[in-house]
Motif scaffolding. Structure first.
Motif, PDB file in Angstrom:
ATOM      1  N   THR A 109      -6.829  46.760   3.499  1.00  8.64           N
ATOM      2  CA  THR A 109      -5.380  46.981   3.529  1.00  8.64           C
ATOM      3  C   THR A 109      -4.568  45.911   2.813  1.00  8.64           C
ATOM      4  O   THR A 109      -3.412  46.155   2.443  1.00  8.64           O
ATOM      5  N   GLU A 110      -5.144  44.724   2.595  1.00  7.61           N
ATOM      6  CA  GLU A 110      -4.363  43.623   2.039  1.00  7.61           C
ATOM      7  C   GLU A 110      -4.844  43.120   0.686  1.00  7.61           C
ATOM      8  O   GLU A 110      -4.095  42.424  -0.005  1.00  7.61           O
ATOM      9  N   GLU A 126     -10.578  45.264   8.148  1.00  6.58           N
ATOM     10  CA  GLU A 126      -9.233  45.826   8.038  1.00  6.58           C
ATOM     11  C   GLU A 126      -8.428  45.095   6.966  1.00  6.58           C
ATOM     12  O   GLU A 126      -7.735  45.719   6.149  1.00  6.58           O
TER      13      GLU A 126
END
Length: 398
Positions: free
Chosen positions: A300-301, A296
Protein backbone atom coordinates in the motif's frame (compact mmCIF):
# COMPACT_ATOMS: atom_id res chain seq x y z
CA UNK A 1 33.83 -4.20 32.50
CA UNK A 2 32.47 -1.47 30.25
CA UNK A 3 29.75 -2.21 27.71
CA UNK A 4 32.21 -2.96 24.92
CA UNK A 5 34.14 -5.43 27.06
CA UNK A 6 30.91 -7.13 28.15
CA UNK A 7 29.77 -7.44 24.55
CA UNK A 8 33.05 -8.99 23.45
CA UNK A 9 33.28 -11.40 26.38
CA UNK A 10 29.66 -12.38 27.10
CA UNK A 11 28.27 -12.65 23.56
CA UNK A 12 29.56 -15.05 20.93
CA UNK A 13 31.41 -13.26 18.16
CA UNK A 14 31.38 -13.88 14.42
CA UNK A 15 34.58 -12.05 13.44
CA UNK A 16 37.56 -10.47 15.22
CA UNK A 17 36.45 -7.08 13.86
CA UNK A 18 32.83 -6.23 14.77
CA UNK A 19 31.51 -2.73 14.10
CA UNK A 20 30.85 -2.13 17.83
CA UNK A 21 28.28 0.61 17.39
CA UNK A 22 26.49 0.99 20.72
CA UNK A 23 22.88 1.38 19.57
CA UNK A 24 20.28 3.26 21.59
CA UNK A 25 17.31 3.52 19.21
CA UNK A 26 16.37 3.54 15.54
CA UNK A 27 13.81 5.31 13.38
CA UNK A 28 13.31 5.42 9.64
CA UNK A 29 16.67 5.26 7.88
CA UNK A 30 18.69 6.22 10.97
CA UNK A 31 20.33 4.43 13.89
CA UNK A 32 21.32 6.43 16.97
CA UNK A 33 24.10 5.46 19.36
CA UNK A 34 24.29 6.01 23.12
CA UNK A 35 25.98 9.37 22.57
CA UNK A 36 23.15 10.51 20.31
CA UNK A 37 25.12 10.31 17.05
CA UNK A 38 22.99 9.50 14.01
CA UNK A 39 24.06 6.90 11.45
CA UNK A 40 22.41 6.68 8.05
CA UNK A 41 21.66 2.96 7.74
CA UNK A 42 22.42 2.12 4.13
CA UNK A 43 22.58 -1.60 4.82
CA UNK A 44 19.24 -2.00 6.66
CA UNK A 45 20.39 -4.84 8.87
CA UNK A 46 21.58 -6.60 5.68
CA UNK A 47 18.31 -6.30 3.76
CA UNK A 48 16.05 -6.81 6.79
CA UNK A 49 14.61 -3.35 7.43
CA UNK A 50 13.25 -2.88 3.92
CA UNK A 51 10.60 -0.42 5.15
CA UNK A 52 12.96 1.31 7.56
CA UNK A 53 13.30 1.02 11.31
CA UNK A 54 10.27 1.00 13.60
CA UNK A 55 7.66 1.60 10.96
CA UNK A 56 4.57 2.83 12.85
CA UNK A 57 2.26 0.18 11.37
CA UNK A 58 4.64 -2.59 12.43
CA UNK A 59 5.06 -1.14 15.92
CA UNK A 60 1.29 -0.81 16.37
CA UNK A 61 0.71 -4.40 15.20
CA UNK A 62 3.33 -5.63 17.67
CA UNK A 63 1.75 -3.74 20.57
CA UNK A 64 -1.71 -5.06 19.79
CA UNK A 65 -0.51 -8.67 19.57
CA UNK A 66 1.59 -8.44 22.74
CA UNK A 67 -1.52 -7.34 24.62
CA UNK A 68 -3.35 -10.45 23.36
CA UNK A 69 -0.81 -13.25 23.82
CA UNK A 70 2.71 -14.44 23.09
CA UNK A 71 3.64 -18.06 22.30
CA UNK A 72 0.80 -20.49 22.99
CA UNK A 73 1.72 -23.71 21.14
CA UNK A 74 4.22 -25.28 18.77
CA UNK A 75 3.69 -24.58 15.09
CA UNK A 76 0.70 -26.15 13.38
CA UNK A 77 -1.65 -27.00 16.25
CA UNK A 78 -3.67 -23.88 17.09
CA UNK A 79 -5.50 -21.35 14.91
CA UNK A 80 -4.14 -17.88 15.68
CA UNK A 81 -5.05 -14.51 14.18
CA UNK A 82 -1.59 -13.17 13.32
CA UNK A 83 -0.12 -16.21 11.50
CA UNK A 84 -3.36 -16.62 9.56
CA UNK A 85 -3.43 -12.96 8.51
CA UNK A 86 0.23 -13.08 7.48
CA UNK A 87 -0.36 -16.19 5.34
CA UNK A 88 -3.40 -14.60 3.71
CA UNK A 89 -1.56 -11.41 2.83
CA UNK A 90 1.47 -13.28 1.52
CA UNK A 91 -0.45 -15.70 -0.71
CA UNK A 92 -2.59 -12.86 -2.08
CA UNK A 93 0.48 -11.38 -3.80
CA UNK A 94 1.94 -14.70 -5.01
CA UNK A 95 1.04 -16.81 -8.08
CA UNK A 96 -1.87 -19.17 -7.50
CA UNK A 97 0.33 -22.29 -7.35
CA UNK A 98 2.17 -20.84 -4.34
CA UNK A 99 -0.82 -20.94 -2.03
CA UNK A 100 0.43 -22.55 1.18
CA UNK A 101 2.82 -20.97 3.72
CA UNK A 102 4.88 -22.68 6.41
CA UNK A 103 6.37 -20.09 8.77
CA UNK A 104 9.69 -20.80 10.47
CA UNK A 105 12.35 -18.85 12.37
CA UNK A 106 14.95 -17.81 9.79
CA UNK A 107 15.91 -17.88 6.16
CA UNK A 108 18.36 -20.69 6.80
CA UNK A 109 15.63 -22.82 8.37
CA UNK A 110 13.35 -22.05 5.44
CA UNK A 111 16.03 -23.38 3.07
CA UNK A 112 16.60 -26.46 5.23
CA UNK A 113 12.89 -27.22 5.19
CA UNK A 114 12.58 -26.56 1.46
CA UNK A 115 15.30 -29.11 0.73
CA UNK A 116 13.50 -31.64 2.93
CA UNK A 117 10.21 -30.96 1.19
CA UNK A 118 11.79 -31.44 -2.24
CA UNK A 119 13.25 -34.80 -1.18
CA UNK A 120 9.88 -35.84 0.26
CA UNK A 121 7.99 -34.88 -2.91
CA UNK A 122 10.37 -36.58 -5.34
CA UNK A 123 11.80 -39.46 -3.34
CA UNK A 124 15.20 -38.43 -4.69
CA UNK A 125 18.36 -37.27 -2.93
CA UNK A 126 20.55 -35.32 -5.37
CA UNK A 127 20.56 -31.54 -4.95
CA UNK A 128 21.96 -29.03 -7.41
CA UNK A 129 23.15 -25.60 -6.32
CA UNK A 130 25.23 -22.84 -7.88
CA UNK A 131 28.73 -21.51 -7.50
CA UNK A 132 28.69 -18.21 -5.65
CA UNK A 133 25.54 -19.12 -3.72
CA UNK A 134 24.84 -18.30 -0.10
CA UNK A 135 21.90 -20.02 1.58
CA UNK A 136 22.72 -19.80 5.30
CA UNK A 137 25.01 -21.13 8.00
CA UNK A 138 23.26 -24.31 9.16
CA UNK A 139 24.59 -27.64 7.91
CA UNK A 140 22.18 -28.19 5.05
CA UNK A 141 22.15 -24.55 3.97
CA UNK A 142 25.93 -24.42 4.19
CA UNK A 143 26.14 -27.58 2.08
CA UNK A 144 24.44 -25.84 -0.86
CA UNK A 145 26.41 -22.59 -0.43
CA UNK A 146 29.39 -21.95 -2.67
CA UNK A 147 32.11 -20.49 -0.43
CA UNK A 148 34.53 -23.37 0.19
CA UNK A 149 36.54 -21.41 2.74
CA UNK A 150 33.46 -21.10 4.95
CA UNK A 151 32.70 -24.82 4.62
CA UNK A 152 36.03 -26.61 4.98
CA UNK A 153 36.19 -26.63 8.81
CA UNK A 154 32.67 -28.08 9.14
CA UNK A 155 32.83 -31.11 6.89
CA UNK A 156 31.37 -33.63 6.34
CA UNK A 157 28.33 -31.79 5.04
CA UNK A 158 25.37 -33.12 3.06
CA UNK A 159 26.29 -35.67 0.37
CA UNK A 160 24.90 -35.62 -3.15
CA UNK A 161 25.41 -31.90 -3.84
CA UNK A 162 26.50 -30.75 -7.31
CA UNK A 163 27.43 -27.15 -8.13
CA UNK A 164 26.79 -25.55 -11.52
CA UNK A 165 27.92 -22.22 -12.91
CA UNK A 166 25.40 -19.41 -12.51
CA UNK A 167 23.86 -18.29 -15.81
CA UNK A 168 25.44 -21.17 -17.78
CA UNK A 169 22.67 -22.83 -19.79
CA UNK A 170 24.90 -25.62 -21.11
CA UNK A 171 25.48 -26.99 -17.61
CA UNK A 172 21.75 -27.45 -16.95
CA UNK A 173 21.96 -30.91 -18.53
CA UNK A 174 23.26 -32.01 -15.12
CA UNK A 175 19.64 -31.83 -13.94
CA UNK A 176 18.17 -35.30 -14.41
CA UNK A 177 15.44 -37.64 -13.13
CA UNK A 178 17.71 -38.30 -10.16
CA UNK A 179 17.67 -34.65 -9.05
CA UNK A 180 15.38 -33.81 -6.13
CA UNK A 181 15.89 -30.06 -6.17
CA UNK A 182 17.69 -27.16 -7.72
CA UNK A 183 18.15 -24.35 -5.22
CA UNK A 184 19.11 -20.91 -6.46
CA UNK A 185 19.08 -17.30 -5.34
CA UNK A 186 17.11 -15.39 -7.95
CA UNK A 187 19.68 -12.64 -7.42
CA UNK A 188 22.92 -13.88 -5.87
CA UNK A 189 23.64 -11.57 -2.96
CA UNK A 190 26.93 -12.63 -1.40
CA UNK A 191 28.49 -13.15 -4.83
CA UNK A 192 28.25 -9.40 -5.37
CA UNK A 193 24.69 -8.87 -6.67
CA UNK A 194 24.52 -11.22 -9.66
CA UNK A 195 21.19 -11.35 -11.50
CA UNK A 196 20.04 -14.43 -13.39
CA UNK A 197 19.50 -13.64 -17.06
CA UNK A 198 16.08 -14.32 -18.65
CA UNK A 199 17.25 -17.04 -21.06
CA UNK A 200 18.89 -18.95 -18.24
CA UNK A 201 15.82 -18.68 -16.03
CA UNK A 202 13.53 -19.95 -18.78
CA UNK A 203 15.84 -22.88 -19.55
CA UNK A 204 16.18 -23.72 -15.84
CA UNK A 205 12.42 -23.72 -15.31
CA UNK A 206 11.88 -25.88 -18.39
CA UNK A 207 14.58 -28.39 -17.37
CA UNK A 208 13.15 -28.78 -13.88
CA UNK A 209 9.66 -29.27 -15.25
CA UNK A 210 10.92 -31.85 -17.77
CA UNK A 211 12.72 -33.92 -15.12
CA UNK A 212 10.24 -33.51 -12.27
CA UNK A 213 12.84 -31.64 -10.24
CA UNK A 214 11.64 -29.18 -7.61
CA UNK A 215 12.87 -25.65 -8.35
CA UNK A 216 13.58 -23.70 -5.17
CA UNK A 217 14.10 -19.97 -5.37
CA UNK A 218 15.87 -18.57 -2.33
CA UNK A 219 14.55 -15.03 -1.98
CA UNK A 220 15.53 -14.60 1.65
CA UNK A 221 17.52 -11.49 0.71
CA UNK A 222 16.17 -10.48 -2.70
CA UNK A 223 12.46 -10.89 -1.90
CA UNK A 224 9.91 -8.59 -0.21
CA UNK A 225 10.52 -5.55 -2.40
CA UNK A 226 14.31 -5.53 -2.44
CA UNK A 227 14.51 -5.74 -6.25
CA UNK A 228 11.72 -3.19 -6.83
CA UNK A 229 9.30 -6.10 -7.23
CA UNK A 230 7.39 -7.92 -4.51
CA UNK A 231 9.47 -10.98 -5.41
CA UNK A 232 12.56 -11.13 -7.58
CA UNK A 233 11.21 -13.92 -9.80
CA UNK A 234 8.55 -11.45 -11.01
CA UNK A 235 11.30 -9.92 -13.16
CA UNK A 236 10.98 -12.99 -15.43
CA UNK A 237 7.97 -13.89 -17.53
CA UNK A 238 6.25 -17.16 -16.59
CA UNK A 239 9.05 -18.39 -14.32
CA UNK A 240 7.61 -19.49 -10.99
CA UNK A 241 9.40 -21.77 -8.48
CA UNK A 242 7.93 -24.93 -7.02
CA UNK A 243 9.10 -23.77 -3.59
CA UNK A 244 9.90 -20.21 -2.53
CA UNK A 245 11.94 -19.38 0.57
CA UNK A 246 11.74 -16.05 2.38
CA UNK A 247 13.13 -14.41 5.50
CA UNK A 248 14.88 -11.17 6.44
CA UNK A 249 12.52 -8.34 5.42
CA UNK A 250 9.37 -10.48 5.71
CA UNK A 251 9.26 -9.82 9.46
CA UNK A 252 9.41 -6.03 9.29
CA UNK A 253 12.36 -6.13 11.68
CA UNK A 254 11.38 -9.29 13.58
CA UNK A 255 13.06 -12.69 13.10
CA UNK A 256 11.23 -14.90 10.62
CA UNK A 257 11.54 -17.32 7.74
CA UNK A 258 8.98 -19.00 5.52
CA UNK A 259 8.77 -21.52 2.73
CA UNK A 260 5.86 -21.45 0.32
CA UNK A 261 4.58 -24.10 -2.08
CA UNK A 262 1.29 -25.61 -3.20
CA UNK A 263 -1.15 -27.08 -0.71
CA UNK A 264 -0.78 -30.51 -2.30
CA UNK A 265 3.01 -30.50 -1.99
CA UNK A 266 3.02 -29.08 1.51
CA UNK A 267 0.74 -31.89 2.70
CA UNK A 268 3.61 -34.31 2.05
CA UNK A 269 5.14 -33.10 5.33
CA UNK A 270 2.08 -34.25 7.30
CA UNK A 271 2.35 -38.02 6.80
CA UNK A 272 4.83 -40.87 6.34
CA UNK A 273 6.17 -39.60 8.70
CA UNK A 274 4.02 -37.05 10.44
CA UNK A 275 5.90 -33.92 11.52
CA UNK A 276 8.03 -33.96 8.37
CA UNK A 277 9.14 -30.54 9.51
CA UNK A 278 8.42 -29.24 12.99
CA UNK A 279 9.36 -26.06 14.78
CA UNK A 280 8.50 -24.79 18.24
CA UNK A 281 8.58 -21.06 17.56
CA UNK A 282 7.79 -20.96 13.84
CA UNK A 283 4.69 -18.87 13.25
CA UNK A 284 5.16 -17.00 16.52
CA UNK A 285 2.17 -14.66 16.81
CA UNK A 286 4.17 -11.56 17.67
CA UNK A 287 6.54 -12.07 14.75
CA UNK A 288 3.67 -12.86 12.37
CA UNK A 289 1.81 -9.72 13.47
CA UNK A 290 4.84 -7.69 12.42
CA UNK A 291 5.11 -9.62 9.15
CA UNK A 292 1.44 -9.05 8.32
CA UNK A 293 1.89 -5.33 8.92
CA UNK A 294 5.08 -5.24 6.83
CA UNK A 295 3.24 -6.92 3.94
CA UNK A 296 0.48 -4.32 4.20
CA UNK A 297 3.07 -1.54 3.99
CA UNK A 298 4.71 -3.23 1.02
CA UNK A 299 1.47 -3.39 -0.93
CA UNK A 300 0.00 0.00 0.00
CA UNK A 301 2.89 2.42 0.55
CA UNK A 302 5.79 1.41 -1.70
CA UNK A 303 6.08 2.93 -5.17
CA UNK A 304 8.43 0.67 -7.12
CA UNK A 305 8.94 3.26 -9.84
CA UNK A 306 10.30 5.58 -7.16
CA UNK A 307 12.45 2.75 -5.75
CA UNK A 308 14.02 2.34 -9.20
CA UNK A 309 14.49 6.07 -9.67
CA UNK A 310 16.16 6.48 -6.28
CA UNK A 311 18.44 3.53 -6.93
CA UNK A 312 19.55 5.05 -10.21
CA UNK A 313 20.38 8.33 -8.45
CA UNK A 314 23.06 6.58 -6.42
CA UNK A 315 24.44 4.75 -9.47
CA UNK A 316 24.69 8.03 -11.39
CA UNK A 317 26.46 9.76 -8.50
CA UNK A 318 29.03 7.08 -7.72
CA UNK A 319 29.76 6.10 -11.31
CA UNK A 320 31.42 9.50 -11.73
CA UNK A 321 34.24 8.50 -9.38
CA UNK A 322 37.08 6.79 -11.30
CA UNK A 323 37.83 4.45 -8.40
CA UNK A 324 34.46 2.75 -8.79
CA UNK A 325 35.32 0.08 -11.36
CA UNK A 326 31.86 -1.43 -11.77
CA UNK A 327 28.42 -1.04 -10.23
CA UNK A 328 25.85 -3.83 -10.12
CA UNK A 329 22.37 -2.88 -9.00
CA UNK A 330 19.07 -4.71 -8.86
CA UNK A 331 16.46 -2.49 -7.24
CA UNK A 332 17.99 -1.56 -3.90
CA UNK A 333 20.73 -4.20 -3.96
CA UNK A 334 24.10 -2.61 -4.78
CA UNK A 335 27.67 -3.82 -5.28
CA UNK A 336 30.44 -1.30 -5.92
CA UNK A 337 33.71 -2.77 -7.18
CA UNK A 338 37.02 -1.13 -6.28
CA UNK A 339 40.57 -2.17 -7.02
CA UNK A 340 41.22 -4.07 -3.78
CA UNK A 341 39.87 -5.11 -0.41
CA UNK A 342 42.22 -2.63 1.25
CA UNK A 343 40.64 0.19 -0.70
CA UNK A 344 37.13 -1.01 0.14
CA UNK A 345 38.03 -1.31 3.82
CA UNK A 346 39.22 2.29 4.01
CA UNK A 347 36.07 3.59 2.35
CA UNK A 348 33.70 1.54 4.52
CA UNK A 349 35.49 2.61 7.70
CA UNK A 350 35.53 6.27 6.67
CA UNK A 351 31.82 6.12 5.82
CA UNK A 352 31.17 4.88 9.34
CA UNK A 353 33.14 7.78 10.80
CA UNK A 354 31.07 10.15 8.66
CA UNK A 355 27.83 8.62 9.94
CA UNK A 356 26.89 6.18 7.17
CA UNK A 357 26.74 2.39 7.49
CA UNK A 358 27.85 0.33 4.51
CA UNK A 359 29.07 -3.27 4.61
CA UNK A 360 31.09 -6.08 3.07
CA UNK A 361 30.36 -9.21 1.06
CA UNK A 362 31.56 -12.49 2.58
CA UNK A 363 32.74 -13.82 -0.75
CA UNK A 364 33.45 -10.71 -2.79
CA UNK A 365 36.08 -8.71 -0.90
CA UNK A 366 36.85 -6.04 -3.49
CA UNK A 367 33.29 -4.65 -3.41
CA UNK A 368 31.33 -2.79 -0.78
CA UNK A 369 27.62 -3.41 -0.49
CA UNK A 370 24.57 -1.30 0.15
CA UNK A 371 20.98 -2.38 0.74
CA UNK A 372 19.16 0.68 2.07
CA UNK A 373 15.47 0.69 3.01
CA UNK A 374 13.43 0.63 -0.17
CA UNK A 375 11.40 3.61 1.07
CA UNK A 376 14.48 5.84 1.28
CA UNK A 377 13.68 9.31 -0.06
CA UNK A 378 15.36 11.04 -2.99
CA UNK A 379 16.89 13.58 -0.61
CA UNK A 380 18.26 10.85 1.67
CA UNK A 381 19.75 9.01 -1.29
CA UNK A 382 21.52 12.12 -2.52
CA UNK A 383 22.89 12.74 0.97
CA UNK A 384 24.15 9.13 1.13
CA UNK A 385 25.85 9.49 -2.23
CA UNK A 386 27.59 12.67 -1.11
CA UNK A 387 28.91 10.98 2.05
CA UNK A 388 30.24 7.98 0.12
CA UNK A 389 31.96 10.19 -2.44
CA UNK A 390 33.48 12.20 0.42
CA UNK A 391 34.76 8.99 2.02
CA UNK A 392 36.34 7.86 -1.25
CA UNK A 393 38.00 11.23 -1.78
CA UNK A 394 39.30 11.55 1.78
CA UNK A 395 40.85 8.07 1.78
CA UNK A 396 42.35 8.33 -1.69
CA UNK A 397 46.12 7.94 -1.80
CA UNK A 398 47.83 11.17 -2.77
Amino acid sequence: MDRREKFLSLQGQTTPFPYLLDIDYAKGIYLYDKQGKAFMDMIAGVAVNNIGHNHPKVVEALKQQIDKHLHVMVYGEFIQDAPLLMAERLTQILPEQLDCVYTVNSGAEANEAALKLAKRITGRSQIIAFKGAYHGGTHGALSVSGNETKKEKFRPLLPGIKFLSFNNIEELDAITEQTAAVIMETVQGDAGVRKANPEFMRALRDKCTETGTQLIFDEVQCGIGRTAHNFAFEMYEDVVPDILTLGKALGGGMPIGAFVSSQAKMKELTHDPMLGHITTFGGHPVVCAAAAAALEVLTTEIDYKQVEANGQILVDMLSRDPEIKEIRRVGMMFAFDMESFERVEKVVNRCLELGLISFWFLSHPYSFRLSPPINITEEEMIKAGEIILQAIAETREK
